[in-house]
Design a protein around this motif. Structure first.
Motif, short mmCIF file in Angstrom:
data_model
loop_
_atom_site.label_atom_id
_atom_site.label_comp_id
_atom_site.label_asym_id
_atom_site.label_seq_id
_atom_site.Cartn_x
_atom_site.Cartn_y
_atom_site.Cartn_z
N GLY B 80 0.81 -1.22 0.00
CA GLY B 80 0.09 0.02 -0.20
C GLY B 80 1.09 1.05 -0.16
O GLY B 80 0.27 2.22 -0.48
N THR B 82 2.90 2.16 -2.16
CA THR B 82 2.84 2.25 -3.69
C THR B 82 1.64 2.68 -3.92
O THR B 82 0.56 2.64 -3.59
CB THR B 82 3.40 1.30 -4.56
N ASN B 83 1.74 4.02 -4.98
CA ASN B 83 0.48 4.48 -5.45
C ASN B 83 -0.05 3.49 -6.55
O ASN B 83 0.49 3.40 -7.82
CB ASN B 83 0.84 5.95 -6.24
N LEU B 84 -0.93 2.73 -6.29
CA LEU B 84 -1.37 1.64 -6.83
C LEU B 84 -2.03 1.95 -8.48
O LEU B 84 -2.07 1.48 -9.41
CB LEU B 84 -2.27 0.78 -6.62
N ILE B 85 -2.62 3.37 -8.37
CA ILE B 85 -3.18 3.84 -9.51
C ILE B 85 -2.04 4.02 -10.37
O ILE B 85 -2.30 3.76 -11.79
CB ILE B 85 -4.05 5.19 -9.30
N LEU B 90 -3.37 3.73 -14.44
CA LEU B 90 -4.95 4.05 -14.44
C LEU B 90 -5.06 5.63 -14.26
O LEU B 90 -6.00 5.85 -13.85
CB LEU B 90 -5.64 3.23 -13.44
#
Lengths: 134, 228
Positions: B80, B82-85, B90
């Motif tokens: 979490g 990391t910026n997963l978007i 995305l």
């Protein structure tokens, strides 16, 4: 991938247009339009055949059930995508906060323990370094 | 105090590991006396310690002076933190859906679909949920209707009763920037059908359109100005 959606979309549009024209014919029917009505009915069946053929290309596509709820309520399904992304970002931030807090706690704990138990903490660090960087 | 800590572990090495209560000692606190039955248990424990479970580190001797030291969990690159978007590319989708205002109604998503689609599907039995709960009979082949079966579709002449005319009521179609350019098949309606609804519809649309009225007024004003 977009091509198979375009193909299905095209068939669906033709089908819907055919149905719309059927509705117009039926709304004020005249005897002379019987032949056209029969033709449109057979177009409807061939349209269903074409749509049925499209399903082979799309058998691997999964649609979340929640989207159906939005559509059934007459709401834009893009709102579902929007809410998913917003929830994902909020959850991401929440977890990042937890990770940051735990990391700070760990470093504070190690520093305080090192003040109270310097020798033991040195041994602990040696053991952990043997294991490899975490 | 630290000398007590190390001496404590040095003393208990032969006897076995101390109880958990001794670990939580403060400065200057002596360890609690080990009862007799626990002493005998402690004597038996060292051989058992060698055979540890998978969660613990290899041997107690290597981990001195620590007891029950566990392996650190295997680090996962994707957390979490990391910026997963961004990670899953995305950003464009996020800006598209969350940056701009997404319209509420279904008719904004499907502007060219005829009929009243903004009403809940449960009202007229057209819900997708009912399709899942009661799936239709599938598997039969689609065969065109023959002459005999078409006799069932011989209709009476004349307009439909008012109650069945709902499908012609459509929400106002706004010209929205749609991704796919739809080419609405302009099948010419047969000339044999003297249906009045279409030309009437067209006339009505022209008259009711407020934008057209405004444009007409503006044109008239311009003409008047030019003449002056």
């Amino acid at each position: 991938m977009a091509e198979k959606f375009d193909n299905l979309e095209e068939h669906l549009e033709k089908f819907i247009e055919n149905i719309r024209q059927l509705g117009i014919i039926v709304s004020d029917f005249q005897p002379s339009s019987q032949a056209v009505l029969n033709q449109k009915l057979n177009f409807m069946i061939s349209g269903l055949q074409d749509i049925d053929k499209c399903q082979k290309q799309l058998h691997d596509i999964n649609v979340p059930l929640e989207v159906f709820e939005y559509i059934d309520q007459g709401r834009n399904p893009q709102l579902y995508t929007k809410e998913c992304l917003e929830r994902a970002l909020a959850r991401n931030e929440q977890v990042k906060g937890k990770i940051d807090t735990m990391t700070k706690f760990k470093s504070l704990l190690i520093s305080e323990l090192s003040k109270v138990f310097p020798e033991e903490m040195a041994k602990y660090k040696d053991i952990r370094e043997e294991d490899g960087p975490s | 105090m630290t000398e007590m800590f190390s001496t404590l572990f040095g003393q208990n090495e032969a006897q076995g590991p101390p109880g958990s209560s001794s670990l939580g000692f403060g400065p200057g606190k002596p360890p609690p006396p080990i009862p007799q039955n626990q002493v005998s248990m402690a004597a038996q424990m060292p051989p058992q310690l060698v055979d540890e479970g998978p969660a613990l580190r290899k041997s107690g001797a290597m981990n001195e002076p620590f007891y029950l030291l566990r392996e650190l969990p295997v680090g996962n690159e994707l957390t979490g933190n990391t910026n997963l978007i961004t990670h899953y590319n995305l950003e464009h989708a996020y800006n598209k859906f969350c940056g701009k205002k997404v319209k509420e109604k279904l008719s904004n998503f499907l502007p060219e679909l005829p009929g009243m689609i903004d009403c809940p599907g449960t009202q007229d039995g057209s819900s997708l949920r009912s399709l899942i709960d009661k799936p239709p009979v599938c598997g039969n082949s689609f065969s065109p209707l023959t002459g005999a079966s078409l006799t069932g579709f011989r209709l009476h002449t004349g307009p439909l009763p008012e109650q069945y005319r709902l499908m012609h009521i459509q929400p106002p179609k706004k010209k929205s920037k749609h991704k796919h350019k739809h080419h609405r098949p302009q099948d010419p309606l047969p000339q044999e059908t003297p249906s009045d609804s279409d030309p009437k519809k067209k006339k009505k649309k022209r008259d009711d359109d407020p934008d057209r009225k405004k444009k007409k007024k503006d044109k008239k004003k311009k003409k008047v100005r030019i003449n002056v």
